[in-house]
Motif scaffolding. Structure first.
Motif, PDB file in Angstrom:
ATOM      1  N   LEU A   1       0.495   5.647   7.615  1.00 45.62           N
ATOM      2  CA  LEU A   1      -0.562   5.178   6.727  1.00 45.62           C
ATOM      3  C   LEU A   1      -1.402   6.362   6.276  1.00 45.62           C
ATOM      4  O   LEU A   1      -1.451   7.394   6.957  1.00 45.62           O
ATOM      5  N   PRO A   2      -2.113   6.240   5.134  1.00 44.83           N
ATOM      6  CA  PRO A   2      -2.930   7.362   4.658  1.00 44.83           C
ATOM      7  C   PRO A   2      -3.981   7.777   5.690  1.00 44.83           C
ATOM      8  O   PRO A   2      -4.621   6.941   6.317  1.00 44.83           O
ATOM      9  N   ARG A   3      -4.157   9.097   5.840  1.00 39.87           N
ATOM     10  CA  ARG A   3      -5.135   9.607   6.812  1.00 39.87           C
ATOM     11  C   ARG A   3      -5.777  10.875   6.253  1.00 39.87           C
ATOM     12  O   ARG A   3      -5.065  11.727   5.710  1.00 39.87           O
ATOM     13  N   ASP A   4      -7.065  11.006   6.473  1.00 40.47           N
ATOM     14  CA  ASP A   4      -7.822  12.136   5.941  1.00 40.47           C
ATOM     15  C   ASP A   4      -7.608  12.233   4.443  1.00 40.47           C
ATOM     16  O   ASP A   4      -8.021  11.384   3.702  1.00 40.47           O
ATOM     17  N   VAL A   5      -6.922  13.264   4.002  1.00 32.25           N
ATOM     18  CA  VAL A   5      -6.661  13.482   2.583  1.00 32.25           C
ATOM     19  C   VAL A   5      -5.162  13.358   2.353  1.00 32.25           C
ATOM     20  O   VAL A   5      -4.371  13.991   3.029  1.00 32.25           O
TER      21      VAL A   5
ATOM     22  N   GLN B   1      -8.465   4.401   1.670  1.00 32.29           N
ATOM     23  CA  GLN B   1      -7.964   3.049   1.846  1.00 32.29           C
ATOM     24  C   GLN B   1      -6.433   3.037   1.876  1.00 32.29           C
ATOM     25  O   GLN B   1      -5.771   3.767   1.139  1.00 32.29           O
ATOM     26  N   VAL B   2      -5.889   2.150   2.735  1.00 34.06           N
ATOM     27  CA  VAL B   2      -4.442   1.961   2.763  1.00 34.06           C
ATOM     28  C   VAL B   2      -3.984   1.358   1.440  1.00 34.06           C
ATOM     29  O   VAL B   2      -2.988   1.757   0.847  1.00 34.06           O
ATOM     30  N   VAL B   3      -4.737   0.378   0.971  1.00 29.58           N
ATOM     31  CA  VAL B   3      -4.389  -0.271  -0.294  1.00 29.58           C
ATOM     32  C   VAL B   3      -5.677  -0.708  -0.990  1.00 29.58           C
ATOM     33  O   VAL B   3      -6.646  -1.114  -0.343  1.00 29.58           O
ATOM     34  N   ASP B   4      -5.693  -0.583  -2.308  1.00 28.94           N
ATOM     35  CA  ASP B   4      -6.779  -1.069  -3.153  1.00 28.94           C
ATOM     36  C   ASP B   4      -6.154  -1.403  -4.503  1.00 28.94           C
ATOM     37  O   ASP B   4      -6.176  -0.604  -5.442  1.00 28.94           O
ATOM     38  N   ASP B   5      -5.554  -2.619  -4.573  1.00 31.73           N
ATOM     39  CA  ASP B   5      -4.774  -2.965  -5.756  1.00 31.73           C
ATOM     40  C   ASP B   5      -4.764  -4.487  -5.916  1.00 31.73           C
ATOM     41  O   ASP B   5      -5.126  -5.228  -4.996  1.00 31.73           O
ATOM     42  N   SER B   6      -4.356  -4.959  -7.075  1.00 29.66           N
ATOM     43  CA  SER B   6      -4.265  -6.397  -7.335  1.00 29.66           C
ATOM     44  C   SER B   6      -3.008  -6.680  -8.149  1.00 29.66           C
ATOM     45  O   SER B   6      -2.433  -5.777  -8.781  1.00 29.66           O
ATOM     46  N   ASP B   7      -2.592  -7.961  -8.138  1.00 29.49           N
ATOM     47  CA  ASP B   7      -1.404  -8.376  -8.871  1.00 29.49           C
ATOM     48  C   ASP B   7      -1.584  -9.837  -9.289  1.00 29.49           C
ATOM     49  O   ASP B   7      -2.219 -10.628  -8.591  1.00 29.49           O
ATOM     50  N   THR B   8      -1.014 -10.192 -10.441  1.00 35.54           N
ATOM     51  CA  THR B   8      -1.070 -11.561 -10.949  1.00 35.54           C
ATOM     52  C   THR B   8       0.342 -12.111 -11.056  1.00 35.54           C
ATOM     53  O   THR B   8       1.240 -11.429 -11.582  1.00 35.54           O
ATOM     54  N   GLY B   9       0.550 -13.336 -10.565  1.00 34.05           N
ATOM     55  CA  GLY B   9       1.878 -13.924 -10.617  1.00 34.05           C
ATOM     56  C   GLY B   9       1.861 -15.412 -10.307  1.00 34.05           C
ATOM     57  O   GLY B   9       0.806 -16.058 -10.259  1.00 34.05           O
TER      58      GLY B   9
ATOM     59  N   VAL C   1       0.578  -1.480  -4.930  1.00 30.69           N
ATOM     60  CA  VAL C   1       0.907  -0.068  -4.706  1.00 30.69           C
ATOM     61  C   VAL C   1      -0.136   0.491  -3.756  1.00 30.69           C
ATOM     62  O   VAL C   1      -1.347   0.330  -3.995  1.00 30.69           O
ATOM     63  N   ASP C   2       0.305   1.138  -2.638  1.00 29.12           N
ATOM     64  CA  ASP C   2      -0.677   1.670  -1.698  1.00 29.12           C
ATOM     65  C   ASP C   2      -1.220   3.009  -2.218  1.00 29.12           C
ATOM     66  O   ASP C   2      -0.835   3.492  -3.289  1.00 29.12           O
ATOM     67  N   GLN C   3      -2.130   3.620  -1.437  1.00 29.69           N
ATOM     68  CA  GLN C   3      -2.851   4.775  -1.929  1.00 29.69           C
ATOM     69  C   GLN C   3      -2.008   6.053  -1.983  1.00 29.69           C
ATOM     70  O   GLN C   3      -2.480   7.071  -2.504  1.00 29.69           O
ATOM     71  N   ILE C   4      -0.792   6.009  -1.454  1.00 25.57           N
ATOM     72  CA  ILE C   4       0.077   7.179  -1.605  1.00 25.57           C
ATOM     73  C   ILE C   4       1.295   6.836  -2.453  1.00 25.57           C
ATOM     74  O   ILE C   4       2.324   7.511  -2.394  1.00 25.57           O
ATOM     75  N   GLY C   5       1.173   5.765  -3.253  1.00 23.03           N
ATOM     76  CA  GLY C   5       2.165   5.483  -4.284  1.00 23.03           C
ATOM     77  C   GLY C   5       3.365   4.676  -3.861  1.00 23.03           C
ATOM     78  O   GLY C   5       4.313   4.530  -4.644  1.00 23.03           O
ATOM     79  N   ARG C   6       3.366   4.082  -2.668  1.00 25.92           N
ATOM     80  CA  ARG C   6       4.513   3.274  -2.256  1.00 25.92           C
ATOM     81  C   ARG C   6       4.354   1.833  -2.745  1.00 25.92           C
ATOM     82  O   ARG C   6       3.250   1.307  -2.801  1.00 25.92           O
ATOM     83  N   ASN C   7       5.483   1.200  -3.079  1.00 23.96           N
ATOM     84  CA  ASN C   7       5.477  -0.189  -3.522  1.00 23.96           C
ATOM     85  C   ASN C   7       5.412  -1.127  -2.317  1.00 23.96           C
ATOM     86  O   ASN C   7       6.196  -0.992  -1.372  1.00 23.96           O
ATOM     87  N   LEU C   8       4.488  -2.100  -2.370  1.00 20.66           N
ATOM     88  CA  LEU C   8       4.343  -3.102  -1.309  1.00 20.66           C
ATOM     89  C   LEU C   8       4.656  -4.467  -1.910  1.00 20.66           C
ATOM     90  O   LEU C   8       4.066  -4.867  -2.914  1.00 20.66           O
ATOM     91  N   ASP C   9       5.597  -5.170  -1.284  1.00 22.54           N
ATOM     92  CA  ASP C   9       6.025  -6.483  -1.789  1.00 22.54           C
ATOM     93  C   ASP C   9       5.758  -7.521  -0.696  1.00 22.54           C
ATOM     94  O   ASP C   9       6.333  -7.441   0.390  1.00 22.54           O
TER      95      ASP C   9
END
Length: 374
Positions: free
Chosen positions: A94-98, A158-166, A200-208
């Motif tokens: 998971l994202p840590r520090d920078v 943050q690990v994730v800060d995103d939204s999606d509509t479906g 999408v998490d803060q390091i660009g990985r796709n989360l489904d």
């Protein structure tokens, strides 16, 4: 907690018994209550790992505008729900520090929340009487915007800060009961699911993943066009036929008593065809008068008020005619001299708007005469 929520919902549906709801009326409803969110599991980059958000209890509230077709209702609903995230488990870093620095896999305390704004179209089937406890069950489909924000430590990004509509769907069940002609209170269970939440998490990985929650909502409903509270109309007093006076014996024979052709009008309780004691008194007068009418034909005209559908009212008018026919035939009037016609709500004695319960319109009129039964 989850077993308690599901158990309450199952208990609410068990209280229902078959019948229907407020026919032909628009209504609005507000509801809110506690919510339990199932842990949200995200696949990372199509299966390279998994991140699970452990969620706490939250809240769920919203409103609907609906129309009651009888045993079926259709609703347009808008609702909002939110719950906190208190831990994150991951099989990947998971994202840590920078970024791009990461933690290793594991379980971490977390802070954040998941919230969903949805717009749904619901279909509901009702079970039970209008004037008592009524159950319902149904489902809905629509769209939802799912927003997730979570971090494992305030010092880290943050690990994730995103939204999606479906696409979203839900199952509904509950009970309601009238407070008055216009107001209902109720309890509604909702299982809500937002499918295919892609973030999408803060390091660009796709989360489904998928969001699912269980809610118990207290509801307050206003029904437009509720029947006003009106005093009952005064009872109709049927004037008995005049007494027959026998003339003294003279050359001319006494005149035969007149045939009182009616109409003899009997009234019924709402949605009933039973002969009331007041109606029995009037029908007994009609039977007595028939003896003075020879073999006159008897015509019954059945009527209803405007509450209920036209088709239902036609059948109710026929049942009322049948009850009066049975009563008269059982007291000596030949059944082959009795004919009837059901007018339903088409010939109102007291003009009213549609959907109004009016005693003087719920009646059967009895007439005698040579052509009365034709």
């Amino acid at each position: 907690m989850r077993k308690l929520v599901i158990g309450m919902a199952m208990a609410s549906t068990a209280l229902a018994s078959p019948a229907l709801a407020r026919d032909g009326q628009w209504y609005v409803e507000l509801g809110g209550g506690p919510m339990l969110i199932e842990d949200v599991e995200f696949d990372v980059d199509n299966g390279t790992g998994e991140i699970t958000a452990d969620t706490q209890e939250g809240y769920d509230f919203g409103g609907v505008v609906g129309y009651d077709f009888g045993a079926f209702r259709l609703e347009a609903e808008a609702s909002y729900r939110e719950g906190d995230v208190d831990a994150i488990s991951a099989t990947v870093g998971l994202p840590r520090d920078v970024a791009p620095n990461q933690t290793g896999p594991g379980t971490f305390d977390a802070a954040g929340d998941v919230n969903v704004l949805s717009f749904m179209l619901n279909g509901l089937f009702d079970f039970g009487p209008d004037d008592g406890l009524q159950g319902f069950a149904g489902a809905g489909i629509g769209v939802a915007r799912t927003d997730a924000q979570a971090s494992i430590d305030r010092r880290y990004p943050q690990v994730v800060d995103d939204s999606d509509t479906g696409l979203a769907w839900q199952l509904l069940a509950g009970v309601r009961a009238p407070l008055s002609d216009s107001w209902d209170v109720g309890l509604r269970y909702r299982m809500f699911t937002a499918e295919n939440v892609d973030l999408v998490d803060q390091i660009g990985r796709n989360l489904d993943g998928k969001f699912r929650s269980h809610s118990i909502l207290g509801t307050l409903t206003y029904n437009f066009g509720g029947e006003p509270d009106l005093p009952p109309p005064p009872p109709v007093v049927q004037t008995p036929p005049p007494p027959v006076v026998t003339p003294p014996p003279v050359v001319t024979p006494p005149a035969p008593p007149p045939c009182n052709k009616g109409p003899y009008i009997v009234f019924f309780e709402w949605d009933q065809s039973d002969i009331t004691p007041e109606a029995a008194t009037i029908l007994n007068n009609a039977v007595s008068a028939y003896a003075n009418c020879g073999m006159a034909s008897v015509m019954l005209a059945g009527h209803t008020d405007t509450s209920g559908s036209q088709r239902y009212n036609d059948g109710l008018a026929k049942r009322r005619n049948a009850e009066v026919t049975s009563y008269l035939a059982g007291r000596g009037i030949p059944s082959d001299r009795i004919s009837s016609e059901a007018f339903g709500e088409n010939q109102l004695r007291v003009p009213t708007a549609d959907g109004v319960r009016e005693l003087q319109n719920r009646r059967v009129e009895v007439n005698y005469g040579p052509n009365a039964g034709m």
